[in-house]
Design an enzyme around this catalytic site. Structure first.
Site, PDB file in Angstrom:
ATOM      1  CD  GLU A 186     -16.243  -8.552 -14.410  1.00 20.85           C
ATOM      2  OE1 GLU A 186     -16.668  -7.686 -13.633  1.00 20.85           O
ATOM      3  OE2 GLU A 186     -16.586  -9.750 -14.346  1.00 20.85           O
TER       4      GLU A 186
ATOM      5  CG  ASN B 207     -11.678 -13.253 -17.353  1.00 21.65           C
ATOM      6  OD1 ASN B 207     -11.910 -14.119 -18.201  1.00 21.65           O
ATOM      7  ND2 ASN B 207     -12.282 -13.233 -16.172  1.00 21.65           N
TER       8      ASN B 207
ATOM      9  CG  HIS C 251     -20.867 -15.386 -16.260  1.00 24.80           C
ATOM     10  ND1 HIS C 251     -20.782 -16.487 -15.434  1.00 24.80           N
ATOM     11  CD2 HIS C 251     -19.764 -14.640 -16.002  1.00 24.80           C
ATOM     12  CE1 HIS C 251     -19.681 -16.402 -14.703  1.00 24.80           C
ATOM     13  NE2 HIS C 251     -19.036 -15.299 -15.037  1.00 24.80           N
TER      14      HIS C 251
ATOM     15  CD  GLU D  20     -15.314 -15.331 -14.655  1.00 27.56           C
ATOM     16  OE1 GLU D  20     -16.443 -14.961 -14.257  1.00 27.56           O
ATOM     17  OE2 GLU D  20     -14.280 -14.669 -14.448  1.00 27.56           O
TER      18      GLU D  20
ATOM     19  CG  ASP E 189     -22.500 -19.347 -14.955  1.00 27.13           C
ATOM     20  OD1 ASP E 189     -22.699 -18.454 -15.813  1.00 27.13           O
ATOM     21  OD2 ASP E 189     -22.248 -19.081 -13.760  1.00 27.13           O
TER      22      ASP E 189
END
Ligand code: NAG
Ligand code: NAG
Ligand code: NAG
Ligand code: NAG
Ligand code: NAG
Ligand code: NAG
Length: 353
Positions: free
Chosen positions: A148, A189, A226, A256, A258
């Site tokens: 990030e 990432n 996400h 990651e 979701d």
């Protein structure tokens, strides 16, 4: 010969166990289907599912390898939390994605509190990355070296590393990681880099090209993914963006995943969530250099979502009573849709030739 017919009949009479996520991902030519997990969660039914390598072939420690946990005081390293998930993965023969070496958040407070010069912060950064990456060398399939580092408009995120060292901190971190663990795949990432736009352009130019122009190793881009039910990127957007990173001779991974629901989760909402999960997984299936998919935990009670996004939840694949979301079967469908059509490694072979 005599025994063959009765044997076949017996097998046919037993209902086939339904195929599971990691099993299907591997059949489709991917390396793994995995999940994030955390130390407090490792018990009961949850642990049985986590330990099942037909379901999960890869683990990511959600917190134990972050800077605050590993180097809580300058020069004092503590690997006990991170080792719990790392050792579980080793015991289960699951791949381990190590997460992460450098990030502005969940940093040890001393990093932001110290008055640095370029020289002292460079030394502290190299020391952190070197010690940590060396400690788990041999266990990590991949490292999220940098997490990030970009704002949503594509500019570099300001933090202590950027403000003292400028963007060169990125080179310092990747160089140190490459030296400390020659075998782990080194990843950048981030989130909101799953569809075309200023941020994904910046990943290519200000992270990947920035490193590659200097001959510094970067092996992959991790797309956190996400997503929000009903407003996730389309499958075509995700394929195009993954392919744009792959075209820079990189692996990509969904790291990651979701998909959060605005509660309550009606049947309509759950059906849309299933489509959104299937599109993410389906995109990975259609990009040869996409090596695998990791969900950011699989069990709703352990999701980070309700604590961060008020009114949202049910973002994972298993409900709190351990029944599966419709989205589980959406993912199964996306994995089966591609079974046998794509083979990871083809890109590597053609690049060797
Ligand atoms: C398992 O761990 C969770 C989370 O730490 C905890 O809430 C739960 O009580 C534990 N269950 C058992 C059976 O130990
Ligand atoms: C290392 O971290 C663990 C887990 O947080 C803690 O229990 C332990 O006391 C720490 N070890 C040292 C030497 O500080
Ligand atoms: C950038 O971050 C540093 C460290 O947190 C802070 O001291 C500085 O004021 C920030 N600069 C800007 C322009 O926001
Ligand atoms: C991308 O950034 C430019 C300025 O650098 C801005 O004009 C444009 O609106 C941005 N595009 C998007 C989709 O945010
Ligand atoms: C199924 O596979 C086909 C061909 O690879 C593709 O066009 C389609 O989008 C896939 N569907 C899903 C839901 O991934
Ligand atoms: C489990 O929870 C889901 C979601 O709340 C619910 O739809 C389902 O009926 C429950 N199943 C059982 C067996 O309790």
């Amino acid at each position: 010969m005599r025994f063959q017919l009765p044997l076949i009949a017996a097998i046919a009479a037993v209902p086939l166990a339904s195929a599971q996520l990691n099993e299907l991902a591997k059949k489709a030519g991917k390396l793994y289907f995995g999940t994030a997990t955390d130390n407090m969660e490792l018990n009961g039914t949850y642990l049985k599912i986590l330990d099942d390598t037909k379901e999960f072939g890869q683990l990511t420690p959600a917190n134990g390898m972050k800077w605050f946990a590993v180097e809580p005081e300058q020069g004092v390293f503590n690997y006990s939390d991170g080792s719990v998930v790392a050792n579980l993965a080793t015991k289960n023969k699951q791949k381990l994605r190590c997460h992460n070496l450098v990030w502005h958040s969940q940093l040890a407070p001393w990093v932001d509190a110290t008055t640095w010069t370029k020289k002292t912060l460079t030394a502290a950064l190299i020391n952190h990355v070197t010690h940590e990456a060396r400690h788990w060398a041999g266990q990590c399939y991949a490292w999220d070296v940098l997490n990030e580092a970009l704002n949503d408009d594509g500019t570099y995120r300001n933090d202590t590393f950027l403000s003292v060292l400028g963007p060169d901190y990125i080179k310092i971190a990747f160089r140190a990681a490459a030296a400390a663990d020659p075998h782990a795949k080194l990843y950048y990432n981030d989130y909101n880099i799953e569809s075309p736009g200023n941020k994904s352009t910046s990943v290519r130019e200000n992270i990947v090209k920035f490193l590659q122009d200097d001959g510094i190793r970067i092996d992959g881009v991790g797309l956190q993914s996400h997503f929000v039910t009903g407003s996730s990127p389309t499958i075509d957007q995700q394929i195009a963006t993954m392919q744009s990173y792959a075209d820079m001779n990189l692996d990509v991974a969904i790291t990651e995943l979701d998909v959060r629901n605005l509660l309550p989760s009606t049947a309509t909402v759950l059906a849309q969530q299933s489509k959104d999960y299937a599109n993410a997984v389906g995109a990975c299936m259609q990009v040869d250099r996409c090596v695998g998919i990791t969900v950011w935990d699989f069990y709703d009670p352990y999701s980070w979502v309700p604590g961060v996004f008020t009114g949202y939840g049910d973002a994972d694949l298993w409900f709190s009573n351990f029944t599966k979301h419709p989205a589980y079967y959406g993912v199964v469908g996306a994995l089966k849709n591609s079974t046998g059509k794509h083979h990871h490694g083809r890109a590597e072979l053609s690049w060797e030739a």
